[in-house]
Motif scaffolding. Sequence first.
Motif, PDB file in Angstrom:
ATOM      1  N   UNK A  26       0.910  -1.291  -0.053  1.00  0.00           N
ATOM      2  CA  UNK A  26       0.148  -0.061  -0.120  1.00  0.00           C
ATOM      3  C   UNK A  26       0.931   1.117   0.077  1.00  0.00           C
ATOM      4  N   UNK A  27       1.756   1.210   0.940  1.00  0.00           N
ATOM      5  CA  UNK A  27       2.865   2.425   0.786  1.00  0.00           C
ATOM      6  C   UNK A  27       3.641   2.592  -0.639  1.00  0.00           C
ATOM      7  N   UNK A  28       4.064   1.492  -1.045  1.00  0.00           N
ATOM      8  CA  UNK A  28       4.766   1.388  -2.461  1.00  0.00           C
ATOM      9  C   UNK A  28       3.878   2.102  -3.479  1.00  0.00           C
TER      10      UNK A  28
ATOM     11  N   UNK B  19       2.495   6.446  -7.166  1.00  0.00           N
ATOM     12  CA  UNK B  19       1.332   7.244  -7.539  1.00  0.00           C
ATOM     13  C   UNK B  19       1.438   8.655  -7.410  1.00  0.00           C
ATOM     14  N   UNK B  20       2.218   9.178  -6.361  1.00  0.00           N
ATOM     15  CA  UNK B  20       2.515  10.477  -6.086  1.00  0.00           C
ATOM     16  C   UNK B  20       3.717  11.042  -6.747  1.00  0.00           C
TER      17      UNK B  20
ATOM     18  N   UNK C  42       9.142  -2.699 -12.219  1.00  0.00           N
ATOM     19  CA  UNK C  42       8.499  -3.036 -10.993  1.00  0.00           C
ATOM     20  C   UNK C  42       7.587  -2.012 -10.530  1.00  0.00           C
ATOM     21  N   UNK C  43       7.943  -0.988 -10.476  1.00  0.00           N
ATOM     22  CA  UNK C  43       7.006   0.155  -9.994  1.00  0.00           C
ATOM     23  C   UNK C  43       5.842   0.356 -10.829  1.00  0.00           C
ATOM     24  N   UNK C  44       6.044   0.218 -12.121  1.00  0.00           N
ATOM     25  CA  UNK C  44       4.611   0.281 -13.085  1.00  0.00           C
ATOM     26  C   UNK C  44       3.804  -0.940 -12.572  1.00  0.00           C
TER      27      UNK C  44
ATOM     28  N   UNK D  93      -0.071  -0.626 -11.085  1.00  0.00           N
ATOM     29  CA  UNK D  93      -1.437  -1.193 -11.507  1.00  0.00           C
ATOM     30  C   UNK D  93      -1.894  -2.318 -10.854  1.00  0.00           C
ATOM     31  N   UNK D  94      -1.486  -2.686  -9.608  1.00  0.00           N
ATOM     32  CA  UNK D  94      -2.036  -3.770  -8.906  1.00  0.00           C
ATOM     33  C   UNK D  94      -3.467  -3.388  -8.322  1.00  0.00           C
ATOM     34  N   UNK D  95      -4.553  -4.276  -8.465  1.00  0.00           N
ATOM     35  CA  UNK D  95      -5.950  -3.973  -7.834  1.00  0.00           C
ATOM     36  C   UNK D  95      -5.937  -4.245  -6.326  1.00  0.00           C
ATOM     37  N   UNK D  96      -6.658  -3.882  -5.575  1.00  0.00           N
ATOM     38  CA  UNK D  96      -6.697  -4.359  -4.129  1.00  0.00           C
ATOM     39  C   UNK D  96      -6.805  -5.607  -3.897  1.00  0.00           C
ATOM     40  N   UNK D  97      -7.336  -6.483  -4.628  1.00  0.00           N
ATOM     41  CA  UNK D  97      -7.335  -8.029  -4.746  1.00  0.00           C
ATOM     42  C   UNK D  97      -6.106  -8.635  -5.010  1.00  0.00           C
ATOM     43  N   UNK D  98      -5.648  -8.056  -6.091  1.00  0.00           N
ATOM     44  CA  UNK D  98      -4.150  -8.355  -6.133  1.00  0.00           C
ATOM     45  C   UNK D  98      -3.112  -8.374  -5.054  1.00  0.00           C
ATOM     46  N   UNK D  99      -3.183  -7.038  -4.436  1.00  0.00           N
ATOM     47  CA  UNK D  99      -2.400  -6.945  -3.289  1.00  0.00           C
ATOM     48  C   UNK D  99      -2.617  -7.781  -2.319  1.00  0.00           C
TER      49      UNK D  99
END
Length: 107
Positions: A19-21, A26-27, A42-44, A48-54
């Motif tokens: 979540x922090x990453x 994004x900011x 890796x950052x991209x 792009x991860x969805x909450x479910x993927x995270x």
Amino acid sequence: MNTDQILAEIREANLSYLMLAQSLIRSDLEQALYRLGVSEDTAQMIAALTPAQMMKIASGNTLLCRFRMDDDLVWGLLTNHGKSAANDAVSRLHASILMAGRHQEAA
């Protein structure tokens, strides 16, 4: 601490880290690349991860983040308990410069 507690702590740390990453990426992508020590690819992917993927990634039993300071020089600078605050600030700055250089080498 038993095994179940350790695994729960790892899952929580993983989710917090992701979540922090994602928020950092994004900011401010450039700052995120430096602070996280990851490649732009890796950052991209993280962005792009969805909450479910995270949640799925975080639920594993392997810690996703790791210590980037893997040599005695950087650890020595970070843990230097100098006699003055100015000396401590210089040591931390020196450690940051060393780590930034290593980030550039990895990129």
